[in-house]
Design a protein around this motif. Structure first.
Motif, PDB file in Angstrom:
ATOM      1  N   GLU A  72      56.956  27.783  36.204  1.00  0.00           N
ATOM      2  CA  GLU A  72      55.714  28.529  36.513  1.00  0.00           C
ATOM      3  C   GLU A  72      54.497  27.612  36.486  1.00  0.00           C
ATOM      4  O   GLU A  72      53.615  27.698  37.352  1.00  0.00           O
ATOM      5  CB  GLU A  72      55.522  29.665  35.494  1.00  0.00           C
ATOM      6  CG  GLU A  72      56.438  30.855  35.695  1.00  0.00           C
ATOM      7  CD  GLU A  72      56.262  31.900  34.599  1.00  0.00           C
ATOM      8  OE1 GLU A  72      56.105  33.078  34.966  1.00  0.00           O
ATOM      9  OE2 GLU A  72      56.267  31.546  33.407  1.00  0.00           O
ATOM     10  N   ALA A  76      52.134  26.535  39.707  1.00  0.00           N
ATOM     11  CA  ALA A  76      50.678  26.728  39.737  1.00  0.00           C
ATOM     12  C   ALA A  76      49.974  25.426  40.119  1.00  0.00           C
ATOM     13  O   ALA A  76      49.001  25.437  40.885  1.00  0.00           O
ATOM     14  CB  ALA A  76      50.188  27.222  38.375  1.00  0.00           C
ATOM     15  N   ALA A 258      43.570  30.709  36.019  1.00  0.00           N
ATOM     16  CA  ALA A 258      44.513  31.637  36.657  1.00  0.00           C
ATOM     17  C   ALA A 258      45.263  32.454  35.616  1.00  0.00           C
ATOM     18  O   ALA A 258      45.537  33.638  35.817  1.00  0.00           O
ATOM     19  CB  ALA A 258      45.491  30.864  37.539  1.00  0.00           C
ATOM     20  N   ARG A 259      45.586  31.800  34.489  1.00  0.00           N
ATOM     21  CA  ARG A 259      46.324  32.486  33.434  1.00  0.00           C
ATOM     22  C   ARG A 259      45.681  32.204  32.075  1.00  0.00           C
ATOM     23  O   ARG A 259      46.145  31.339  31.309  1.00  0.00           O
ATOM     24  CB  ARG A 259      47.789  32.018  33.449  1.00  0.00           C
ATOM     25  CG  ARG A 259      48.573  32.457  34.669  1.00  0.00           C
ATOM     26  CD  ARG A 259      48.686  33.985  34.798  1.00  0.00           C
ATOM     27  NE  ARG A 259      49.378  34.565  33.664  1.00  0.00           N
ATOM     28  CZ  ARG A 259      50.694  34.831  33.651  1.00  0.00           C
ATOM     29  NH1 ARG A 259      51.430  34.584  34.707  1.00  0.00           N
ATOM     30  NH2 ARG A 259      51.235  35.372  32.578  1.00  0.00           N
ATOM     31  N   ARG A 278      39.314  34.689  27.963  1.00  0.00           N
ATOM     32  CA  ARG A 278      39.198  35.800  28.909  1.00  0.00           C
ATOM     33  C   ARG A 278      37.840  36.496  28.776  1.00  0.00           C
ATOM     34  O   ARG A 278      37.204  36.828  29.774  1.00  0.00           O
ATOM     35  CB  ARG A 278      40.343  36.803  28.707  1.00  0.00           C
ATOM     36  CG  ARG A 278      40.321  37.940  29.713  1.00  0.00           C
ATOM     37  CD  ARG A 278      41.551  38.813  29.627  1.00  0.00           C
ATOM     38  NE  ARG A 278      42.746  38.237  30.228  1.00  0.00           N
ATOM     39  CZ  ARG A 278      42.992  38.186  31.541  1.00  0.00           C
ATOM     40  NH1 ARG A 278      42.103  38.642  32.399  1.00  0.00           N
ATOM     41  NH2 ARG A 278      44.107  37.668  31.997  1.00  0.00           N
ATOM     42  N   ARG A 307      40.228  36.758  39.961  1.00  0.00           N
ATOM     43  CA  ARG A 307      41.249  36.465  40.969  1.00  0.00           C
ATOM     44  C   ARG A 307      42.616  36.708  40.337  1.00  0.00           C
ATOM     45  O   ARG A 307      42.931  36.107  39.315  1.00  0.00           O
ATOM     46  CB  ARG A 307      41.115  35.016  41.441  1.00  0.00           C
ATOM     47  CG  ARG A 307      41.873  34.695  42.724  1.00  0.00           C
ATOM     48  CD  ARG A 307      41.830  33.199  43.019  1.00  0.00           C
ATOM     49  NE  ARG A 307      40.515  32.698  43.410  1.00  0.00           N
ATOM     50  CZ  ARG A 307      40.213  31.401  43.543  1.00  0.00           C
ATOM     51  NH1 ARG A 307      41.143  30.491  43.312  1.00  0.00           N
ATOM     52  NH2 ARG A 307      39.000  31.015  43.886  1.00  0.00           N
ATOM     53  N   GLY A 308      43.408  37.581  40.949  1.00  0.00           N
ATOM     54  CA  GLY A 308      44.762  37.833  40.457  1.00  0.00           C
ATOM     55  C   GLY A 308      44.758  38.320  39.022  1.00  0.00           C
ATOM     56  O   GLY A 308      43.990  39.212  38.649  1.00  0.00           O
ATOM     57  N   GLN A 309      45.634  37.706  38.197  1.00  0.00           N
ATOM     58  CA  GLN A 309      45.714  38.087  36.788  1.00  0.00           C
ATOM     59  C   GLN A 309      44.615  37.445  35.949  1.00  0.00           C
ATOM     60  O   GLN A 309      44.512  37.707  34.756  1.00  0.00           O
ATOM     61  CB  GLN A 309      47.062  37.659  36.203  1.00  0.00           C
ATOM     62  CG  GLN A 309      48.259  38.279  36.893  1.00  0.00           C
ATOM     63  CD  GLN A 309      49.559  37.718  36.322  1.00  0.00           C
ATOM     64  OE1 GLN A 309      49.848  37.903  35.143  1.00  0.00           O
ATOM     65  NE2 GLN A 309      50.334  37.038  37.139  1.00  0.00           N
ATOM     66  N   GLY A 312      39.445  32.443  39.289  1.00  0.00           N
ATOM     67  CA  GLY A 312      39.488  31.248  40.126  1.00  0.00           C
ATOM     68  C   GLY A 312      38.195  30.478  39.947  1.00  0.00           C
ATOM     69  O   GLY A 312      37.158  31.054  39.588  1.00  0.00           O
TER      70      GLY A 312
END
Ligand SMILES: [Zn+2]
Length: 321
Positions: A72, A76, A258-259, A278, A307-309, A312
């Motif tokens: 993963e 990325a 991203a994560r 976060r 962006r996503g989870q 960005g």
């Protein structure tokens, strides 16, 4: 049929070999220009000054820990057109001339080889940007890790910033200079030892920094714990213009954004670091606040978008004026 490509090739060949030979005789240089980037923030004149870069390898599990698989993390990185096996982490310090004093936010790694070659360029970059290290009035740290604090001393242990005061949170100052830290397992022991080496001889010049207090008018420390217990980010505001200096709140412009839930190997409290990451990135995204990432691609300035989870990073364009 003669294609354009063939015609161009024929044209180049017609130039003959002497010119090609002369060009080949010029040696490759292999060096790089001093990294600095200047911009205005209201009444402040700011300069990102690079201490070079460090390399973190392998990328996994330093990034992702046990939460993400190696595949993963590599996916990325590949998705961002980056090498999948290692992470190059830039070192973007910020010199702020407030009009009254020069405040340096973090001081780079300095001469230590602990994180590989490529760092230790801060004093050169400052001078190239027209700032003598002796002009720095205050060095305020986000935290006490080596790549942020060790640059206050040169290879012989001498002062790089002979006229500067230093500011660091009490939590980081105490933990990272405690003698008991020398009994911790590696790499913690080396990180403590290195910080003790540069801080203790200058301890009288350190003031402890209360989170959410100003180190200078318009430069406020914002508590962002998790990476270290006393980690702070810095919120700059002048004439309505704002900038959030993240420090190590987010250590990679792709992976950490991203994560935000993926742990980073040097986070002291990974769960708290993730929650803080976060929360503050969400605030920066919602408020459309420009950020500076200490380890982002130089000069590290940009914006964060949902962006996503996660988020960005949208780099700010280079400005010439
Ligand atoms: Zn760092």
């Amino acid at each position: 049929m003669i294609t354009r490509r063939i015609a161009l090739g024929a044209g180049l060949a017609a130039l003959g070999t002497p010119l090609v030979a002369a060009q080949a005789a010029a040696p490759f240089r292999g060096d790089q220009n001093a990294g600095w980037y200047r911009f205005r923030l209201g009444a402040f004149e700011c300069t990102v000054v690079s201490d070079g870069q460090i390399t973190l390898a392998p990328a996994h599990p330093t990034f992702g820990g046990t939460v993400a698989t190696e595949a993963e993390v590599q996916a990325a990185l590949r998705g961002a057109f980056l090498p999948a096996d290692r992470v190059a982490a830039q070192i973007n310090c910020l010199a702020v001339n407030t009009g009254r004093e020069i405040v340096l936010l973090d001081a780079g790694l300095g001469p230590s080889p602990l994180f590989g070659p490529g760092a230790g360029t801060l004093a050169t970059a400052l001078r190239a940007a027209g700032i003598e290290p002796a002009q720095v009035d205050l060095v305020a740290f986000t935290h006490a890790h080596g790549d942020h604090a060790w640059g206050i001393a040169d290879a012989a242990g001498r002062d790089v910033f002979p006229n500067a005061r230093f500011a660091m949170t009490a939590a980081d100052l105490e933990f990272w200079t405690a003698e008991s830290g020398l009994s911790l397992p590696e790499p913690m022991r080396s990180l403590v030892a290195g910080t003790r080496d540069v801080v203790l001889p200058r301890r009288a010049r350190f003031t402890t920094l209360a989170p959410n207090s100003e180190v200078a008018p318009g430069i406020r420390a914002i508590a962002s714990p998790g990476h270290t217990a006393g980690h702070v980010s810095y919120h700059l505001e002048s004439e309505g213009h704002r900038l959030l200096v993240l420090g190590d709140l987010a250590n990679h412009h792709v992976l950490a954004l991203a994560r935000p839930d993926w742990p980073f190997g040097f986070d002291a409290d990974p769960a708290l670091a993730s929650t803080t990451r976060r929360r503050i990135l969400d605030m920066a995204s919602t408020d459309r606040l420009q950020v500076l990432g200490y380890h982002f691609p130089f000069p590290g300035l940009g914006h964060v978008e949902a962006r996503g989870q996660g988020f960005g990073f949208v780099p700010s364009p280079w400005r010439w004026g």
